[in-house]
Design a protein around this motif. Structure first.
Motif, PDB file in Angstrom:
ATOM      1  N   ILE A  14      38.229  51.545  54.711  1.00 52.56           N
ATOM      2  CA  ILE A  14      39.130  50.603  53.794  1.00 52.56           C
ATOM      3  C   ILE A  14      39.714  51.463  52.657  1.00 52.56           C
ATOM      4  N   LEU A  15      38.658  51.952  51.910  1.00 56.28           N
ATOM      5  CA  LEU A  15      38.766  52.689  50.815  1.00 56.28           C
ATOM      6  C   LEU A  15      39.689  53.975  50.762  1.00 56.28           C
ATOM      7  N   ARG A  16      40.113  54.405  52.036  1.00 56.76           N
ATOM      8  CA  ARG A  16      40.996  55.494  52.141  1.00 56.76           C
ATOM      9  C   ARG A  16      42.300  54.901  51.876  1.00 56.76           C
ATOM     10  N   SER A  17      42.434  53.939  52.078  1.00 57.77           N
ATOM     11  CA  SER A  17      43.798  53.320  51.721  1.00 57.77           C
ATOM     12  C   SER A  17      43.922  52.137  50.596  1.00 57.77           C
ATOM     13  N   VAL A  18      45.010  52.641  49.693  1.00 58.22           N
ATOM     14  CA  VAL A  18      45.047  51.729  48.417  1.00 58.22           C
ATOM     15  C   VAL A  18      45.553  50.362  48.721  1.00 58.22           C
ATOM     16  N   SER A  19      46.369  50.329  49.649  1.00 54.82           N
ATOM     17  CA  SER A  19      46.690  48.765  50.038  1.00 54.82           C
ATOM     18  C   SER A  19      45.686  48.041  50.733  1.00 54.82           C
ATOM     19  N   ALA A  20      44.700  48.746  51.543  1.00 55.32           N
ATOM     20  CA  ALA A  20      43.565  48.106  52.439  1.00 55.32           C
ATOM     21  C   ALA A  20      42.541  47.623  51.154  1.00 55.32           C
ATOM     22  N   THR A  21      42.351  48.519  50.318  1.00 58.85           N
ATOM     23  CA  THR A  21      41.343  48.319  49.190  1.00 58.85           C
ATOM     24  C   THR A  21      41.803  47.329  48.363  1.00 58.85           C
ATOM     25  N   ARG A  22      43.034  47.297  47.911  1.00 57.93           N
ATOM     26  CA  ARG A  22      43.488  45.836  47.388  1.00 57.93           C
ATOM     27  C   ARG A  22      43.406  44.613  47.889  1.00 57.93           C
ATOM     28  N   TRP A  23      43.917  44.663  49.385  1.00 49.29           N
ATOM     29  CA  TRP A  23      43.633  43.759  50.161  1.00 49.29           C
ATOM     30  C   TRP A  23      42.265  42.964  50.299  1.00 49.29           C
ATOM     31  N   LEU A  24      41.203  43.999  50.431  1.00 48.35           N
ATOM     32  CA  LEU A  24      39.842  43.634  50.589  1.00 48.35           C
ATOM     33  C   LEU A  24      39.300  42.921  49.099  1.00 48.35           C
ATOM     34  N   ALA A  25      39.882  43.418  48.000  1.00 52.95           N
ATOM     35  CA  ALA A  25      39.615  42.836  46.604  1.00 52.95           C
ATOM     36  C   ALA A  25      40.031  41.530  46.473  1.00 52.95           C
ATOM     37  N   ARG A  26      41.271  41.366  46.960  1.00 55.09           N
ATOM     38  CA  ARG A  26      41.884  39.955  46.921  1.00 55.09           C
ATOM     39  C   ARG A  26      41.243  39.042  47.810  1.00 55.09           C
ATOM     40  N   LEU A  27      40.908  39.468  49.053  1.00 54.14           N
ATOM     41  CA  LEU A  27      40.429  38.357  50.039  1.00 54.14           C
ATOM     42  C   LEU A  27      38.790  38.208  49.598  1.00 54.14           C
ATOM     43  N   ALA A  28      38.321  38.811  48.988  1.00 56.83           N
ATOM     44  CA  ALA A  28      36.984  38.670  48.655  1.00 56.83           C
ATOM     45  C   ALA A  28      36.971  37.841  47.362  1.00 56.83           C
ATOM     46  N   LEU A  29      38.150  38.144  46.325  1.00 62.17           N
ATOM     47  CA  LEU A  29      38.012  37.067  45.176  1.00 62.17           C
ATOM     48  C   LEU A  29      38.269  35.744  45.731  1.00 62.17           C
ATOM     49  N   GLN A  30      39.331  35.489  46.841  1.00 61.86           N
ATOM     50  CA  GLN A  30      39.569  34.118  47.417  1.00 61.86           C
ATOM     51  C   GLN A  30      38.355  33.453  47.956  1.00 61.86           C
ATOM     52  N   ARG A  31      37.858  34.140  48.737  1.00 63.40           N
ATOM     53  CA  ARG A  31      36.664  33.624  49.645  1.00 63.40           C
ATOM     54  C   ARG A  31      35.647  33.221  48.632  1.00 63.40           C
ATOM     55  N   GLY A  32      35.314  34.220  47.430  1.00 64.21           N
ATOM     56  CA  GLY A  32      34.294  33.889  46.473  1.00 64.21           C
ATOM     57  C   GLY A  32      34.591  32.622  45.581  1.00 64.21           C
ATOM     58  N   ASP A  33      35.817  32.488  45.342  1.00 63.56           N
ATOM     59  CA  ASP A  33      36.230  31.513  44.717  1.00 63.56           C
ATOM     60  C   ASP A  33      35.932  30.241  45.455  1.00 63.56           C
ATOM     61  N   THR A  34      36.518  30.162  46.752  1.00 61.33           N
ATOM     62  CA  THR A  34      36.091  29.037  47.514  1.00 61.33           C
ATOM     63  C   THR A  34      34.760  28.544  47.865  1.00 61.33           C
ATOM     64  N   LEU A  35      33.937  29.808  47.939  1.00 61.81           N
ATOM     65  CA  LEU A  35      32.551  29.345  48.025  1.00 61.81           C
ATOM     66  C   LEU A  35      31.469  29.487  46.874  1.00 61.81           C
ATOM     67  N   LYS A  36      32.167  29.405  45.679  1.00 60.41           N
ATOM     68  CA  LYS A  36      31.495  29.389  44.300  1.00 60.41           C
ATOM     69  C   LYS A  36      30.239  28.510  44.194  1.00 60.41           C
ATOM     70  N   ALA A  37      30.529  27.426  44.554  1.00 51.31           N
ATOM     71  CA  ALA A  37      29.313  26.735  44.322  1.00 51.31           C
ATOM     72  C   ALA A  37      27.960  26.910  45.271  1.00 51.31           C
ATOM     73  N   ARG A  38      28.453  27.302  46.531  1.00 51.32           N
ATOM     74  CA  ARG A  38      27.501  27.562  47.317  1.00 51.32           C
ATOM     75  C   ARG A  38      26.792  29.013  47.171  1.00 51.32           C
ATOM     76  N   LEU A  39      27.547  29.867  46.450  1.00 49.38           N
ATOM     77  CA  LEU A  39      27.013  31.221  46.214  1.00 49.38           C
ATOM     78  C   LEU A  39      26.161  31.459  44.828  1.00 49.38           C
ATOM     79  N   GLY A  40      26.635  30.630  43.977  1.00 52.65           N
ATOM     80  CA  GLY A  40      25.666  30.498  42.789  1.00 52.65           C
ATOM     81  C   GLY A  40      25.944  31.820  42.030  1.00 52.65           C
ATOM     82  N   ASP A  41      25.143  32.567  41.607  1.00 53.66           N
ATOM     83  CA  ASP A  41      25.105  33.823  40.628  1.00 53.66           C
ATOM     84  C   ASP A  41      25.782  34.985  41.494  1.00 53.66           C
TER      85      ASP A  41
END
Length: 126
Positions: A14-41
Motif C-alpha cells: 500500500i505504501l508504494r502507492s500514494v493513492s492507496a496510502t491515502r485510501w488506507l488513511a481515509r478508510l481507517a479514519l472512517q472506521r475509527g470514527d464509527t467505532l470510537k465508543a468501542r475503541l476508547g483510547d
C-alpha cells in the motif's frame, strides 16, 4: 484468519502507492470514527496514525523512516481486517487485539510520532 505478518506485507504494498496510502488513511479514519465508543483510547491512535500517513502520502510531512511508516500502516491494515486473531464481530473482545496492535505500534514508533505531533502543532499555529 489474518495475522500481523500479512498486515505488514499488505502495508508495504500500500505504501508504494500514494493513492492507496491515502485510501488506507481515509478508510481507517472512517472506521475509527464509527467505532470510537468501542475503541476508547485506541480511537485516538487510529486517527493519529491515519493523519500521519495521509500527510506523508501527500508530501506535507516526509521526515518519517520507512520502518515507522510500515509499522503504522500495518497496524491500520490489521485494524481494518474483520477476521484477525479475534474477529471484530465478537462483542467486547473483537477489537481488543486491534487495540493491542495499535498500542504496540504507538510504543515502537513513539519518537517519530512525537516529532510528527510537534510538526503538526506548529502547522496548526502557523
Amino acid at each position: 484468519m489474518a495475522d500481523l505478518s500479512f498486515a505488514r506485507r499488505r502495508a508495504e504494498r500500500i505504501l508504494r502507492s500514494v493513492s492507496a496510502t491515502r485510501w488506507l488513511a481515509r478508510l481507517a479514519l472512517q472506521r475509527g470514527d464509527t467505532l470510537k465508543a468501542r475503541l476508547g483510547d485506541a480511537a485516538d491512535d487510529v486517527r493519529l496514525f491515519a493523519v500521519m500517513l495521509y500527510d506523508w502520502a501527500t508530501g506535507r510531512y516526509r521526515q518519517v523512516p520507512w520502518s515507522t511508516l510500515v509499522s503504522l500502516a500495518a497496524a491500520l491494515v490489521y485494524f481494518l481486517i474483520p477476521l484477525d486473531a479475534i474477529p471484530d464481530p465478537i462483542i467486547a473482545l473483537g477489537l481488543l487485539d486491534d487495540a493491542g496492535v495499535l498500542a504496540r505500534a504507538g510504543t515502537q514508533c513513539r519518537g517519530d510520532i512525537e516529532q510528527y505531533r510537534q510538526w503538526r502543532s506548529g502547522q496548526e499555529e502557523g
